[in-house]
Design a protein around this motif. Structure first.
Motif, PDB file in Angstrom:
ATOM      1  N   HIS A   1      -5.741  -1.128  -6.895  1.00 10.39           N
ATOM      2  CA  HIS A   1      -5.906  -0.461  -8.187  1.00 10.39           C
ATOM      3  C   HIS A   1      -7.356  -0.049  -8.408  1.00 10.39           C
ATOM      4  O   HIS A   1      -7.645   1.081  -8.842  1.00 10.39           O
TER       5      HIS A   1
ATOM      6  N   TYR B   1      -0.919   8.894  -4.854  1.00  7.03           N
ATOM      7  CA  TYR B   1      -2.200   9.234  -5.485  1.00  7.03           C
ATOM      8  C   TYR B   1      -3.079  10.101  -4.586  1.00  7.03           C
ATOM      9  O   TYR B   1      -4.198  10.444  -4.965  1.00  7.03           O
TER      10      TYR B   1
ATOM     11  N   LEU C   1      -6.195   2.556   1.686  1.00  6.60           N
ATOM     12  CA  LEU C   1      -5.417   1.685   0.811  1.00  6.60           C
ATOM     13  C   LEU C   1      -5.147   0.338   1.485  1.00  6.60           C
ATOM     14  O   LEU C   1      -5.254  -0.720   0.849  1.00  6.60           O
TER      15      LEU C   1
ATOM     16  N   GLN D   1       3.313   1.880  -1.777  1.00  2.00           N
ATOM     17  CA  GLN D   1       3.702   2.200  -3.146  1.00  2.00           C
ATOM     18  C   GLN D   1       2.676   3.110  -3.835  1.00  2.00           C
ATOM     19  O   GLN D   1       2.970   3.664  -4.896  1.00  2.00           O
ATOM     20  N   TYR D   2       1.490   3.244  -3.249  1.00  6.16           N
ATOM     21  CA  TYR D   2       0.412   3.999  -3.883  1.00  6.16           C
ATOM     22  C   TYR D   2       0.033   5.260  -3.105  1.00  6.16           C
ATOM     23  O   TYR D   2      -1.024   5.832  -3.339  1.00  6.16           O
TER      24      TYR D   2
ATOM     25  N   PHE E   1      -1.331   3.756 -14.327  1.00  4.66           N
ATOM     26  CA  PHE E   1      -0.397   3.367 -13.269  1.00  4.66           C
ATOM     27  C   PHE E   1       1.064   3.416 -13.702  1.00  4.66           C
ATOM     28  O   PHE E   1       1.948   3.123 -12.899  1.00  4.66           O
TER      29      PHE E   1
ATOM     30  N   ILE F   1      -8.293   2.917  -6.248  1.00  2.71           N
ATOM     31  CA  ILE F   1      -7.710   4.177  -6.717  1.00  2.71           C
ATOM     32  C   ILE F   1      -8.466   4.694  -7.933  1.00  2.71           C
ATOM     33  O   ILE F   1      -8.794   5.885  -8.029  1.00  2.71           O
TER      34      ILE F   1
ATOM     35  N   SER G   1       0.823  -1.216   0.000  1.00  2.00           N
ATOM     36  CA  SER G   1       0.000   0.000   0.000  1.00  2.00           C
ATOM     37  C   SER G   1       0.855   1.263   0.000  1.00  2.00           C
ATOM     38  O   SER G   1       0.436   2.302  -0.517  1.00  2.00           O
TER      39      SER G   1
ATOM     40  N   LYS H   1      -2.837  -6.006  -5.067  1.00  2.00           N
ATOM     41  CA  LYS H   1      -2.666  -4.889  -5.993  1.00  2.00           C
ATOM     42  C   LYS H   1      -3.940  -4.647  -6.805  1.00  2.00           C
ATOM     43  O   LYS H   1      -4.292  -3.491  -7.088  1.00  2.00           O
TER      44      LYS H   1
END
Length: 313
Positions: free
Chosen positions: A125, A82, A89, A78-79, A148, A128, A76, A121
């Motif tokens: 995804h 956003y 997340l 890594q995101y 992405f 998001i 999580s 993931k």
């Protein structure tokens, strides 16, 4: 609490595995707690997975989920770029982890961590894409791939062109960079341009809330509304169409032959070159009277038709 390895399957899990993560007050405490949870060995993972698959053991599923919560936290992170809450997340990633545990097959010869990464993931995804903007920015496979990857690739282009001031401060992709992105991601050039436009745009409220002084702010709803589909406008349009067809035909039937021909030739016929119908003098020559007389007949016929149309309406 630590995991005690034992030979018997009954000693592998506590009575309530979910008690390993007590009620917590904030996200930092949660992350600290899951990072202290013990990892499972390959043999323990296989045992729990078989108990879940063969006996539908919920406690075994709990141990598989708990031992991989730190993986969700790691993915999580890594995101975070956003702009969405880290806790949300993690929550969506945990949903993906539980789906992975439910579908995990211990006979495939792979560890759960490798299998679960895809599901974690995938859920993040989807979250998001649904929440990054009010309007979903990516629906097709190519659009998701671009969403992405495009930002990170743009940063890479800027880093490679750090010595070029113009390129460093340019926010849009050059034609060459667009071609490179399309080739690397195996998508169309037009899709790269469209996604870059979507990512660079922002959300605009169609109907903004009133300002502090009570005045209604001007928004796109003021000029995007389609008045043609408003019920009253649709009724009026239908009435105009009916008058222009059936109404005029009915009004013409109430005229004598000469008056009807004069009106038709003057107002209802168009020549091949796009010009209007016959002139007063041309009609006067046809009927052998003066142009003034043709005008008088026309005026009288139009008054009669106007009265007939009013009655028809």
């Amino acid at each position: 609490m630590t995991l005690q390895t034992a030979s018997s399957s009954t000693s592998l899990a506590p009575a309530n595995p979910w008690a390993l993560v007590p009620p917590l007050g904030n996200l930092d405490a949660y992350i600290s707690a899951v990072n202290r949870l013990p990892l499972l060995t390959a043999d323990e993972e296989q045992t729990f997975a078989r108990r879940l698959k063969e006996d539908n053991d919920v406690d075994a599923a709990g141990r598989l989920v708990l031992s991989h919560l730190r993986l969700v936290v790691s993915i999580s992170r890594q995101y975070l770029g956003y702009g969405l809450p880290h806790g949300d997340l993690i929550q969506e990633g945990n949903v993906g982890l539980m789906k992975a545990v439910k579908r995990f097959d211990p006979d495939q010869g792979v560890r759960l961590v490798s299998y679960a990464m895809h599901w974690i993931k995938a859920e993040i995804h989807e979250y998001i894409l649904k929440n990054w903007r009010m309007v979903k920015v990516a629906t097709t496979k190519a659009q998701r791939k671009l969403f992405f990857n495009l930002r990170s690739m743009k940063q890479g282009f800027k880093a490679d062109a750090a010595l070029d001031d113009a390129a460093t401060h340019r926010d849009t992709l050059s034609d060459h960079e667009i071609d490179m992105v399309a080739e690397q991601l195996n998508v169309k050039r037009e899709e790269v341009i469209e996604m870059e436009t979507r990512l660079s745009g922002g959300d605009v409220l169609l109907d903004p809330a009133p300002s502090d002084d009570g005045e209604q702010a001007f928004g796109p709803i003021a000029y995007l509304s389609d008045a043609s589909h408003e019920p009253t406008a649709m009724i009026e349009h239908e009435q105009r169409d009916r008058l222009a067809s059936d109404g005029i035909a009915t009004a013409l039937e109430g005229l004598d032959d000469r008056s009807r021909r004069i009106v038709e030739e003057r107002w209802l016929k168009v020549n091949d070159d796009g010009s209007g119908g016959m002139t007063l003098h041309e009609l006067a020559a046809v009927y052998g009277v003066s142009a003034e007389r043709i005008r008088q007949i026309e005026v009288a016929a139009m008054k009669k038709m106007k009265k007939a149309l009013a009655e028809y309406a």
